[in-house]
Each structure stands twice: as structure tokens, then as C-alpha cells.
Design a protein around this motif. Sequence first.
Motif, PDB file in Angstrom:
ATOM      1  N   GLU A  56       0.820  -1.198   0.000  1.00  0.00           N
ATOM      2  CA  GLU A  56       0.000   0.000   0.000  1.00  0.00           C
ATOM      3  C   GLU A  56       0.859   1.255   0.000  1.00  0.00           C
ATOM      4  O   GLU A  56       2.009   1.250   0.438  1.00  0.00           O
ATOM      5  CB  GLU A  56      -0.936   0.018   1.209  1.00  0.00           C
ATOM      6  CG  GLU A  56      -0.231   0.083   2.542  1.00  0.00           C
ATOM      7  CD  GLU A  56      -1.235   0.125   3.688  1.00  0.00           C
ATOM      8  OE1 GLU A  56      -1.787  -0.929   4.014  1.00  0.00           O
ATOM      9  OE2 GLU A  56      -1.456   1.220   4.231  1.00  0.00           O
ATOM     10  N   THR A 103      -6.324   5.390  -7.539  1.00  0.00           N
ATOM     11  CA  THR A 103      -6.153   5.983  -6.206  1.00  0.00           C
ATOM     12  C   THR A 103      -7.383   6.760  -5.746  1.00  0.00           C
ATOM     13  O   THR A 103      -7.511   7.048  -4.554  1.00  0.00           O
ATOM     14  CB  THR A 103      -4.930   6.914  -6.174  1.00  0.00           C
ATOM     15  OG1 THR A 103      -5.121   7.969  -7.131  1.00  0.00           O
ATOM     16  CG2 THR A 103      -3.655   6.159  -6.465  1.00  0.00           C
ATOM     17  N   THR A 105     -10.243   5.583  -5.556  1.00  0.00           N
ATOM     18  CA  THR A 105     -11.214   4.644  -4.993  1.00  0.00           C
ATOM     19  C   THR A 105     -11.052   4.502  -3.488  1.00  0.00           C
ATOM     20  O   THR A 105     -11.800   3.763  -2.860  1.00  0.00           O
ATOM     21  CB  THR A 105     -11.058   3.258  -5.644  1.00  0.00           C
ATOM     22  OG1 THR A 105      -9.763   2.733  -5.309  1.00  0.00           O
ATOM     23  CG2 THR A 105     -11.181   3.343  -7.149  1.00  0.00           C
ATOM     24  N   ASP A 106     -10.099   5.182  -2.895  1.00  0.00           N
ATOM     25  CA  ASP A 106      -9.803   5.052  -1.471  1.00  0.00           C
ATOM     26  C   ASP A 106      -9.935   6.425  -0.816  1.00  0.00           C
ATOM     27  O   ASP A 106      -9.501   7.439  -1.378  1.00  0.00           O
ATOM     28  CB  ASP A 106      -8.371   4.509  -1.310  1.00  0.00           C
ATOM     29  CG  ASP A 106      -7.978   4.344   0.143  1.00  0.00           C
ATOM     30  OD1 ASP A 106      -8.270   3.284   0.714  1.00  0.00           O
ATOM     31  OD2 ASP A 106      -7.391   5.288   0.704  1.00  0.00           O
TER      32      ASP A 106
END
Length: 202
Positions: A56, A103, A105-106
Motif C-alpha cells: 500500500e 487511487t 477509490t480510497d
Amino acid sequence: MLMTAQEADFGQTPSQTVGPYFAYGLTASQYGYDFDQPFDAVVALDNASGRRIRLEGRVLDGDGNPINDALVEISQADGEGRYPQTPAEAREIGFRAFGRVGTGTDAQNRFVFHTVKPGAESPGEAPHINVIVLMRGLLLHAFTRVYFSDEAEANARDAVLASVPAERRHTLIAERVEQGGAVSYRFDIRMQGAEETVFFDI
């Protein structure tokens, strides 16, 4: 000589027209669109060979701010240092060898992959993950690699890592974090600045 309209407005350059649609188009279901996508954040299924890890991090701009519409792709060998040779083999061993995350999506604009720690692909080569970054303003993908902080001996022998100036190698090393028996590796990708990640000309 400039055309009249260009004297006041130069318009967008080609690189400025390349952008977020990559993420929306290639990770559609991650963004909540009702379209299929062939790959996602899961690289290794339950029966894949190797130790389970999370990879991550964030993609950061020159000011250290997370970029919310980048697309990160990874490819890697399985825990035994092998890539599946066919889609059927990938299904059989539960290892896709490829993942893709947007990125945006978070909530923290991270990319998070669920995979296994790769084995060395050949003698003398350190375990690593190949990374491609796409984002607004980039006409061409940026290529880099992730090495692991707990592989110091193997890293010291790796020819690709050795080709990077010593003072910049740390930008390719993911930091191991263990919590509750789960292992994660933290790897931020810095697109610009003094700590810019090393990218490879492939």
C-alpha cells in the motif's frame, strides 16, 4: 507567428489532455460503475503460493499531496518466483500476477494490493514488484520497482538496484510493517521533488 486565438489562449497541450479517464475506464467497478474490469486489487487468491502481504502507498505530487486520480498497475512473480504461463494456469494456482487500482477509490487516496511476497525470479535477483503509474499529465507510463526492506542481502546483490545511485535507492524500498501477524509493505510513489522515486526508462 501565433494565430490570433493563441495569443490569449494557448489551449491544452497534448499531455494536459491525458488524464483521469484512465482510472475510470480501467477500474470502472472500483469507481462504482456497472462495467466489468479484468483486474483489480487482488493479485493472489487464497490458494496462491507465498506469504500473504498488502502493498500500500500513495502517489504524491511535488508538494507531497496525494494524487486522487492516478492509476497504479503492478506485476510480479508468485512466492516461488514464477509467473503463470497461461490464463488457465493463473486460475489453477490462484495467482493473477497482475493488479490494477485507481487511487481515487480510497478515502485516503491510497493504492492497496492484496498479494503475496514474490520470490526471486532468478539467482542474484532480489524479490521485487514491477510498478506502472498513469496519471493526468503523463503521456507515457512511468515505470518503477518495489524492493523490500527486509531483503537487504538480496537487494545488495541485485543488478538493477545496483544501477541506481546509492543515495536514491531508498526510493525503491518498501518499508515492512507487521501488525497482528499481518504483513504490509508501505511504498509511496513521489512523482517530483527532492525525494522523487526512481523511474526506469523502459
